[in-house]
Design a protein around this motif. Structure first.
Motif, PDB file in Angstrom:
ATOM      1  N   MET A 207      51.863  63.517  -4.386  1.00 37.01           N
ATOM      2  CA  MET A 207      52.012  63.560  -2.931  1.00 37.01           C
ATOM      3  C   MET A 207      50.861  64.324  -2.286  1.00 37.01           C
ATOM      4  O   MET A 207      50.480  65.397  -2.766  1.00 37.01           O
ATOM      5  N   SER A 208      50.363  63.806  -1.199  1.00 41.95           N
ATOM      6  CA  SER A 208      49.353  64.519  -0.416  1.00 41.95           C
ATOM      7  C   SER A 208      50.051  65.576   0.435  1.00 41.95           C
ATOM      8  O   SER A 208      51.282  65.604   0.509  1.00 41.95           O
ATOM      9  N   GLN A 211      52.305  64.063   3.071  1.00 48.53           N
ATOM     10  CA  GLN A 211      53.471  63.440   2.439  1.00 48.53           C
ATOM     11  C   GLN A 211      54.496  64.498   2.037  1.00 48.53           C
ATOM     12  O   GLN A 211      55.708  64.308   2.196  1.00 48.53           O
ATOM     13  N   ARG A 212      53.999  65.620   1.501  1.00 46.75           N
ATOM     14  CA  ARG A 212      54.906  66.719   1.123  1.00 46.75           C
ATOM     15  C   ARG A 212      55.632  67.253   2.346  1.00 46.75           C
ATOM     16  O   ARG A 212      56.840  67.489   2.315  1.00 46.75           O
ATOM     17  N   LYS A 214      56.272  65.794   5.185  1.00 47.84           N
ATOM     18  CA  LYS A 214      57.244  64.834   5.688  1.00 47.84           C
ATOM     19  C   LYS A 214      58.477  64.797   4.795  1.00 47.84           C
ATOM     20  O   LYS A 214      59.616  64.767   5.277  1.00 47.84           O
ATOM     21  N   PHE A 215      58.242  64.817   3.492  1.00 49.92           N
ATOM     22  CA  PHE A 215      59.341  64.768   2.525  1.00 49.92           C
ATOM     23  C   PHE A 215      60.268  65.972   2.701  1.00 49.92           C
ATOM     24  O   PHE A 215      61.490  65.848   2.713  1.00 49.92           O
ATOM     25  N   LEU A 268      55.104  56.168  -3.226  1.00 49.78           N
ATOM     26  CA  LEU A 268      54.320  57.365  -2.915  1.00 49.78           C
ATOM     27  C   LEU A 268      53.123  57.540  -3.852  1.00 49.78           C
ATOM     28  O   LEU A 268      52.022  57.863  -3.426  1.00 49.78           O
ATOM     29  N   GLN A 271      50.440  55.079  -3.101  1.00 43.45           N
ATOM     30  CA  GLN A 271      49.750  55.442  -1.847  1.00 43.45           C
ATOM     31  C   GLN A 271      48.755  56.579  -2.077  1.00 43.45           C
ATOM     32  O   GLN A 271      47.657  56.580  -1.541  1.00 43.45           O
ATOM     33  N   ALA A 272      49.193  57.569  -2.890  1.00 47.93           N
ATOM     34  CA  ALA A 272      48.330  58.712  -3.162  1.00 47.93           C
ATOM     35  C   ALA A 272      47.076  58.277  -3.912  1.00 47.93           C
ATOM     36  O   ALA A 272      45.961  58.730  -3.637  1.00 47.93           O
TER      37      ALA A 272
END
Length: 276
Positions: A207-208, A211-212, A214-215, A268, A271-272
């Motif tokens: 995860m970028s 992304q982190r 948002k998660f 995910l 995407q990363a």
């Protein structure tokens, strides 16, 4: 102005209610205790702790003893002004929190970091998450989950950062507020501790930063409900280091369940990789 204050207060109460419902529904608060049971019932996963047992116990005893001998009375005198008779309890909790933080800082900074990562990864492997763990380290053949862990390929995220220490010191004054202040202190610590317990999970998932964020934001109530009991367990003198390992196990069990229940957006990692 009065109506605005009432409306704001009402909205805040509703927000807290919604977060509480989400926290209860998530069941994340159970995982620190699941971690204890799983850790005690799986001997292989206990190896990293036993390998570091002597220095961690010595550090915990030394720091806690020093803090009670030299800081308890001065802090009690200050808290007594604000908390009255319950200052004795508030000060004990405060000194335990300070002792735990210092002991964790010293232990993790000098000899526990790799052991906690091994415990987290070993738990994931024991739950069948070998492919995910292989994203961050070499995996050896065999049946023992800990023996299968090879050399780390990715440097683990820092579990205790200078920012965390500064944040901790900023929260300390809350303990001057009787009862409610101590509760808020633990809640705020738990709110930050929850996501940090999954730092390795985020890394293995690729995860970028956004992304982190948002998660975690989507699961803020769940992370706080995990973090609060985890923080309270780690406040226990000496045994706090033991609970640091069981919390790592609990966090890994939660991560495995998130994976198995399809709660982490399957795309995910792809995407990363594309982003790289």
């Amino acid at each position: 102005m009065s109506e605005q204050i009432k409306e704001t207060a009402k909205e805040e109460v509703e927000r807290v209610k919604a977060l509480t419902k989400d926290a209860v529904r998530s069941g994340a608060y159970i995982y620190p205790f699941k971690g204890i049971a799983y850790f005690l019932s799986h001997r292989s996963i206990q190896k990293p702790l036993f390998n570091k047992l002597a220095p961690t116990i010595t550090t915990g005893i030394g720091v806690t003893t020093f803090m009670f001998l030299f800081t308890y009375i001065p802090q009690l005198a200050v808290l007594a002004i604000f908390n009255g008779p319950i200052a004795v309890i508030s000060t004990v909790l405060l000194v335990l929190s300070e002792s735990s933080t210092i002991a964790n800082l010293l232990s993790r900074g000098f000899f526990l970091e790799d052991a906690l990562i091994d415990t987290f990864d070993g738990t994931l492997v024991s739950r069948g998450m070998t492919e995910m763990v292989s994203e961050g380290r070499h995996i050896k053949p065999g049946s023992d989950p800990m023996a299968k862990l090879g050399k780390l390929m990715k440097k683990p995220f820092a579990r205790f950062t200078p920012q965390a220490l500064v944040r901790y010191l900023m929260y300390l004054p809350l303990n001057f507020i009787p009862v409610i202040g101590t509760v808020l202190f633990v809640l705020l610590q738990g709110r930050k501790h929850g996501p940090s317990a999954h730092a390795r999970y985020f890394q293995l998932k690729g995860m970028s930063g956004p992304q982190r964020e948002k998660f975690v934001e989507e699961r803020q109530a769940a992370y706080t409900s995990f973090g609060v009991p985890a923080v309270l367990l780690e406040l226990v003198p000496i045994a706090g280091i033991f609970f640091a390992f069981t919390n790592a196990v609990g966090a890994a069990l939660w991560a495995a369940d998130l994976e198995q229940h399809g709660s982490t957006a399957p795309g995910l990692r792809e995407q990363a990789r594309k982003a790289e």
